[in-house]
Design an enzyme around this catalytic site. Structure first.
Site, PDB file in Angstrom:
ATOM      1  N   GLU A  86      -4.496 -10.445  -2.569  1.00  0.00           N
ATOM      2  CA  GLU A  86      -4.053  -9.531  -1.856  1.00  0.00           C
ATOM      3  C   GLU A  86      -3.854  -9.402  -0.372  1.00  0.00           C
ATOM      4  OE1 GLU A  86      -2.295  -6.954  -4.131  1.00  0.00           O
ATOM      5  OE2 GLU A  86      -2.775  -8.535  -5.683  1.00  0.00           O
ATOM      6  N   HIS A  95      -6.552  -1.317  -2.947  1.00  0.00           N
ATOM      7  CA  HIS A  95      -6.814  -2.005  -1.349  1.00  0.00           C
ATOM      8  C   HIS A  95      -8.133  -1.145  -1.351  1.00  0.00           C
ATOM      9  CE1 HIS A  95      -2.576  -3.575  -2.537  1.00  0.00           C
ATOM     10  NE2 HIS A  95      -3.628  -4.530  -3.401  1.00  0.00           N
ATOM     11  N   CYS A 115       0.074  -0.114   4.677  1.00  0.00           N
ATOM     12  CA  CYS A 115       0.681  -0.808   4.012  1.00  0.00           C
ATOM     13  C   CYS A 115       2.011  -1.472   4.309  1.00  0.00           C
ATOM     14  CB  CYS A 115       0.436  -0.172   2.569  1.00  0.00           C
ATOM     15  SG  CYS A 115      -0.644  -0.119   1.773  1.00  0.00           S
TER      16      CYS A 115
END
Length: 448
Positions: A174, A250, A371
């Site tokens: 990721e 995450h 993000c």
């Protein structure tokens, strides 16, 4: 030579919508099917970029992906003209059309993992595009991501690009959302910190029970090998499976690091003391002094951390050595979180100031300030080698704002995704954007 940590923020694409595609992401799921405002989303992101530039930080911009992704739909059996492909998907498989229209590439913390030249064996900055194989709508991003990064960081003397890892669950990657780096100075060798949710091949490691662990230990190890990192400059840590099951999909939802500082929640990791000791020891050997700031669960619960995105913040170094925390408006709206932050800045510690940004359009889809940015540490020579078209300036901000006003809709619902006109609008906008950012041909419609 002076070095910088440059934040490259993702420009929100014209198809920004609330598809509820991300199982394990509480905000994404809870706002599914609502009407979105792509224009507002893009402008909110640009305002954050300009604000950081105005504060003296070097700020860049990362282009969005081509959406709807007609090629992805063709790979799933739809045929005819591009308009017919979209109409068929809308009629027979609406979830696939929604996935092919996702603007999730705005969250460029998932675009790639980046290792600066001070850490790598060949002295170049290394990029590995993330395969994002846990979610179909994101797994289709990496080919374009690689082309865009290649157009931004094109000089092979300074930059090395690696293809995404094999697109299987064992190598689920990721990107930078599960990676940070500790260093005394951005231009000096540092300790790269890889956080994983499970091991693909070793059953002794615990794993979450409710939501998937998107990052494997094996993927993190592979990226470290590709980048030529030394063992004494790497620390691997397992995220607490319980917080993954609480919606921490995450690591950048429960911890953030910068310079010599890790800001994290008490429940973020497994074997926390061992991990902190390893970080302290390895950074110490490089001349640094590792420091940790732990947020106690008694003051901020994991639920409040997820709801407010306290840790999905940007921790930035000021010229005077102090640090600034960039948080979303949701932190101010949460009484317990805001009370903690007020106490933190008043304590006289390293984090002296908190700045609040309204990123509601992104937040409702499950993405906060962290993000939206990919961090790239660059020395002066490397920064000079970056495509200048992607470095934020006042004129570029004005140009991009006008571009958004010209091309973006101010409302988008799921039914609008079936409109063939939307595809034409998006391609027209992106074709113009590649000229503004001087990227050349990076999108499938420009290449094929």
């Amino acid at each position: 030579m002076k070095s910088y940590e440059v934040n490259f923020d993702g420009l929100v694409g014209p198809t920004h919508n609330y598809g509820g595609l991300s199982y394990g992401n509480v905000a994404s799921q809870s706002n599914s099917q609502q009407s979105s405002n792509p224009k507002e989303a893009a402008l909110q992101g640009l305002q954050k970029m300009k604000a950081l530039m105005d504060m003296g930080f070097v700020q860049g911009v990362l282009a969005p992906q081509e959406r709807p992704d007609v090629a992805a739909l063709r790979n799933l059996g739809f045929s005819g003209t591009d308009a017919q492909v979209i109409q068929q998907a809308a009629k027979h498989a609406m979830p696939l059309l929604v996935a092919s229209c996702s603007a999730s590439s705005m969250w460029v913390a998932n675009a790639a993992t980046v290792s600066p030249s001070a850490d790598t064996a060949d002295g170049r900055v290394h990029f590995t595009a993330a395969n994002l194989n846990c979610k179909y709508h994101r797994s289709i991003e990496h080919p374009t991501t690689s082309r865009v990064l290649g157009a931004m960081f094109a000089d092979q003397k300074h930059f090395a690009h690696h293809a995404a890892l094999p697109a299987v669950a064992q190598f689920g990657d990721e990107g930078a959302a599960n990676h940070t780096r500790f260093c005394r100075d951005y231009g000096e060798a540092g300790v790269e910190f890889f956080v994983y949710g499970r091991s693909a091949f070793d059953t002794r490691y615990p794993a979450p029970q409710k939501y998937p662990a998107r990052q494997t230990l094996e993927a993190s190890q592979a990226v470290a090998r590709l980048h030529g990192l030394q063992d004494d400059g790497v620390v691997y840590a397992q995220q607490n499976p319980a917080v993954i099951d609480a919606g921490v999909f995450h690591n950048d939802v429960i911890a953030v690091g910068n310079g010599e500082v890790l800001f994290y929640h008490e429940d973020a990791f497994l074997n926390t003391e061992q991990m902190l000791g390893e970080l302290h020891g390895k950074l110490g050997k490089l001349g640094g002094h590792f420091q940790s700031v732990c947020v106690p669960r008694a003051q901020v619960s994991v639920e409040d951390a997820v709801r407010s995105y306290l840790f999905n913040s940007q921790l930035l170094s000021r010229a005077d050595g102090s640090m600034l925390l960039i948080v979303p408006e949701e932190c101010r709206a949460n009484e317990r979180v805001w009370q903690y932050l007020q106490g933190l800045t008043a304590s006289g510690g390293l984090i002296r100031e908190v700045k609040v940004f309204d990123l509601k359009q992104s937040m409702q889809n499950g993405g906060g300030p962290a993000c939206l940015r990919l961090r790239v540490a660059l020395n002066e020579t490397e920064l000079a080698a970056v495509n200048p078209g992607v470095i934020m300036t006042a004129p570029l901000y004005d140009t991009l704002t006008q571009w958004v006003d010209k091309h973006y809709r101010d409302s988008l619902r799921e039914t609008d995704l079936a409109d063939p006109q939307l595809l034409l609008e998006c391609r027209t906008a992106l074709d113009e954007l590649t000229q503004i950012l001087k990227l050349g041909s990076v999108y499938p419609f420009q290449i094929n």
